[in-house]
Design a protein around this motif. Structure first.
Motif, PDB file in Angstrom:
ATOM      1  N   ARG A  14     -88.388  90.746  -5.630  1.00 41.50           N
ATOM      2  CA  ARG A  14     -87.083  91.244  -5.343  1.00 41.50           C
ATOM      3  C   ARG A  14     -86.100  90.246  -4.919  1.00 41.50           C
ATOM      4  N   THR A  15     -85.078  90.243  -5.764  1.00 41.18           N
ATOM      5  CA  THR A  15     -83.922  89.257  -5.274  1.00 41.18           C
ATOM      6  C   THR A  15     -83.202  90.253  -4.378  1.00 41.18           C
ATOM      7  N   THR A  16     -82.572  89.829  -3.214  1.00 42.29           N
ATOM      8  CA  THR A  16     -81.927  90.761  -2.365  1.00 42.29           C
ATOM      9  C   THR A  16     -81.252  90.011  -1.209  1.00 42.29           C
ATOM     10  N   PHE A  17     -80.091  90.043  -0.836  1.00 38.60           N
ATOM     11  CA  PHE A  17     -79.506  89.564   0.138  1.00 38.60           C
ATOM     12  C   PHE A  17     -79.935  89.953   1.668  1.00 38.60           C
ATOM     13  N   ILE A  18     -79.819  88.956   2.622  1.00 37.89           N
ATOM     14  CA  ILE A  18     -79.848  89.325   3.897  1.00 37.89           C
ATOM     15  C   ILE A  18     -78.558  89.115   4.541  1.00 37.89           C
ATOM     16  N   GLU A  19     -78.015  89.935   5.447  1.00 38.49           N
ATOM     17  CA  GLU A  19     -76.749  89.679   5.978  1.00 38.49           C
ATOM     18  C   GLU A  19     -76.983  90.232   7.549  1.00 38.49           C
ATOM     19  N   CYS A  20     -76.672  89.307   8.179  1.00 40.56           N
ATOM     20  CA  CYS A  20     -76.708  89.756   9.745  1.00 40.56           C
ATOM     21  C   CYS A  20     -75.607  90.809  10.041  1.00 40.56           C
ATOM     22  N   ALA A  21     -75.882  91.713  10.848  1.00 40.41           N
ATOM     23  CA  ALA A  21     -75.044  92.969  11.215  1.00 40.41           C
ATOM     24  C   ALA A  21     -73.886  92.261  11.871  1.00 40.41           C
ATOM     25  N   GLY A  22     -73.860  91.079  12.468  1.00 41.39           N
ATOM     26  CA  GLY A  22     -72.637  90.467  13.079  1.00 41.39           C
ATOM     27  C   GLY A  22     -72.039  89.509  12.375  1.00 41.39           C
ATOM     28  N   ASN A  23     -72.321  89.612  11.082  1.00 44.00           N
ATOM     29  CA  ASN A  23     -71.538  88.612   9.952  1.00 44.00           C
ATOM     30  C   ASN A  23     -70.213  88.971  10.097  1.00 44.00           C
ATOM     31  N   GLY A  24     -69.063  88.111  10.499  1.00 46.37           N
ATOM     32  CA  GLY A  24     -67.485  88.471  10.212  1.00 46.37           C
ATOM     33  C   GLY A  24     -66.990  89.055  11.635  1.00 46.37           C
ATOM     34  N   ALA A  25     -68.030  88.934  12.619  1.00 48.78           N
ATOM     35  CA  ALA A  25     -67.292  89.343  13.992  1.00 48.78           C
ATOM     36  C   ALA A  25     -66.215  89.004  14.312  1.00 48.78           C
ATOM     37  N   LEU A  26     -65.946  87.816  14.054  1.00 45.12           N
ATOM     38  CA  LEU A  26     -64.572  87.214  14.357  1.00 45.12           C
ATOM     39  C   LEU A  26     -63.155  87.666  13.884  1.00 45.12           C
ATOM     40  N   LEU A  27     -63.512  88.449  12.693  1.00 42.48           N
ATOM     41  CA  LEU A  27     -62.507  89.200  12.085  1.00 42.48           C
ATOM     42  C   LEU A  27     -62.015  90.505  12.687  1.00 42.48           C
ATOM     43  N   PHE A  28     -62.749  91.007  13.687  1.00 41.06           N
ATOM     44  CA  PHE A  28     -62.222  92.151  14.404  1.00 41.06           C
ATOM     45  C   PHE A  28     -61.052  91.444  15.376  1.00 41.06           C
ATOM     46  N   GLN A  29     -60.757  90.366  15.611  1.00 41.67           N
ATOM     47  CA  GLN A  29     -59.785  89.622  16.476  1.00 41.67           C
ATOM     48  C   GLN A  29     -58.380  89.710  15.895  1.00 41.67           C
ATOM     49  N   ASN A  30     -57.568  89.938  16.800  1.00 39.29           N
ATOM     50  CA  ASN A  30     -56.354  90.244  16.604  1.00 39.29           C
ATOM     51  C   ASN A  30     -55.379  89.048  15.695  1.00 39.29           C
ATOM     52  N   ALA A  31     -56.087  87.844  15.711  1.00 43.85           N
ATOM     53  CA  ALA A  31     -55.401  86.808  15.231  1.00 43.85           C
ATOM     54  C   ALA A  31     -56.296  86.151  13.985  1.00 43.85           C
ATOM     55  N   PRO A  32     -56.036  85.867  12.696  1.00 48.59           N
ATOM     56  CA  PRO A  32     -56.904  85.368  11.900  1.00 48.59           C
ATOM     57  C   PRO A  32     -57.493  83.713  12.393  1.00 48.59           C
TER      58      PRO A  32
END
Ligand SMILES: Nc1nc2c(c(=O)[nH]1)N[C@H]1C(S)=C(S)[C@@H](COP(=O)(O)O)O[C@H]1N2
Ligand SMILES: [Mo]
Length: 435
Positions: free
Chosen positions: A160-178
């Motif tokens: 099976r070809t499938t991705f694994i992504e951590c639930a916390g991937n992109g966590a810094l994008l919740f911050q107010n400044a990019p």
């Protein structure tokens, strides 16, 4: 050379407004088919277009004059590719606990080479002797089972070809400044591989699941005793006990000798160094699913067991750290994925979302797998804001940043899947912007 250059300039002229598919220079990919090497002209340095360039480019280099390096037992990348490596982001003050991140912006296609698959360890990588390792299925079953690696290897294998992504991937994008980071730094907890192993459904069938069982809890053989609950319906659908990763045995850091692969579900459910599965009536509420992985909304209410990773995409080229070299034609390329199924469509914008055009999706488009998309762009040398927006086969559309913050709030660090925007300056610099 001369005739090629003539056709290139003709093609350049023809790549005008008629080929435009959306604002600020997005073009119909089919102009390639009609005009051959038009793209090469855009990136070729001046030296190569000089009259004697052809002969010069074909001079005899030192590596052609003597036999090369000997054969090797296990191949390594070219010495010139040393920068294509994971970056280590351990928990401060630790070396074994934390993450390493995949250089998504330096890779192509959809498969992550094994040495570059991201890592997330709650207590380091155990050094497991495969002959001593045991995997047990117990709890609400007719007959508990114990497997050695050898015993498991005799079952029919499924890939099976499938991705694994951590639930916390992109966590810094919740911050107010990019954040001004590369895709690897802020989205690199994502990889994709072909996993081969035994279907958990087949093993559960043999153990004989008690009708009272609705969940199971899977536990790893690491010092963290990492464990997560998974609904039985998912376990009997498409979960694998994986033994192989892109054709070779799992890497120690990715679960050697066996791990769960739970297609589409958040990374933490893919329990590595799998030691046991216990069938239960309800979720086990382990430390790993109560102290973490719940999504606290602004109201203070928390969502638990938000399992699938949502529909998402990212432009990897150009992106922060990969500047535009010069105006002209180039390919915008990136990846899209959804834990709910196949990617149906990726739209790309060069004008900050005012206009979008559908990108080409690289075949095969596989369910719960990375999908590569491509879009032809003529950068006019002016400012541009690049975005990609994915839609999956269930109709889930990747949200804007504003929509994501509105629905999930900003108290959580999990399951970020909103649109990422890259601002290209007139100098070709690429910055992360909130658009
Ligand atoms: N036993 C065990 N399994 C585990 C973990 C762990 O620390 N221990 N980390 C989990 C988390 S949070 C993620 S995101 C994935 C990462 O898988 P990878 O390291 O192969 O990329 O493994 C999961 N499985
Ligand atoms: Mo994770």
């Amino acid at each position: 050379m001369t005739s090629k250059m003539t056709s290139q300039s003709a093609a350049r002229r023809s790549a005008g407004a008629a080929e435009s598919v959306a604002g600020n220079g997005l073009l119909d990919r089919r102009i390639f088919l009609r005009s051959g090497a038009v793209f090469a002209a855009g990136i070729t340095s001046g030296a190569l277009t000089a009259p004697a360039a052809g002969a010069q480019a074909l001079q005899i280099e030192p590596w052609m004059k003597t036999p090369g390096a000997p054969l090797s037992g296990y191949g390594q990348p070219s010495q010139y590719e040393a920068k294509v490596a994971r970056i280590l982001t351990p928990v401060p003050g630790q070396t074994q606990i934390g993450t390493s991140r995949t250089p998504l912006h330096l890779l192509e296609g959809t498969i992550t080479p094994n040495g570059l698959h991201f890592e997330r360890h709650h207590s380091g990588v155990p050094d497991i002797n495969p002959d001593a390792h045991r995997f047990v299925i117990h709890g609400l079953v007719r007959q508990p089972l114990v497997f050695t690696l050898d015993a498991l290897s005799r079952y029919p294998m499924h890939a099976r070809t499938t991705f694994i992504e951590c639930a916390g991937n992109g966590a810094l994008l919740f911050q107010n400044a990019p954040v001004q980071q590369t895709v690897q730094q802020f989205q690199g907890l994502l990889s994709c591989a072909e996993w081969t192993g035994v279907r958990l459904a087949d093993l559960l069938d043999e153990a004989g699941v008690d009708p009272k069982a609705q969940w199971l809890v899977a536990e790893g053989a690491d010092a963290a005793g990492f464990s997560r609950s998974i609904p039985l319906a998912k376990a009997t659908d498409d979960v694998l006990v994986a033994l192989y990763q892109n054709g070779e045995r799992l890497r120690p850091s990715n679960g050697y000798p066996m791990r769960l692969v739970v297609p589409g579900y958040e990374g933490n459910t893919h329990v590595k160094w799998l030691r046991r599965i216990k069938l239960t009536e309800g979720p086990a509420m382990t430390k790993d699913e109560t102290s973490k992985y719940t999504i606290t909304l602004n109201s203070g209410k928390s969502l638990q067991f938000v399992h699938p990773q949502e529909c998402k995409s990212l432009i990897t080229r150009p992106s922060h750290g990969l500047a535009m070299k010069e105006p002209g034609l180039c390919e915008i390329s990136g990846i899209a994925w959804s834990g709910y199924g196949k990617i149906a469509k990726v739209e790309v914008s060069a004008d900050g979302g005012r206009s979008y055009a559908p990108a080409m999706l690289q075949e095969p488009v596989l369910s719960k797998s990375l999908t590569r998309f491509r879009m032809l762009w003529r950068w006019n040398g002016g400012p541009a804001t690049l975005q990609s927006r994915a839609t999956d086969e269930t109709g889930q559309v990747q949200p804007t940043r504003a929509a994501q913050i509105a629905s999930r709030g900003s108290r959580t660090i999990y399951h970020w899947n909103a649109i990422t925007s890259w601002g290209v300056s007139d100098k070709g610099e690429v910055k992360h912007v909130y658009a």
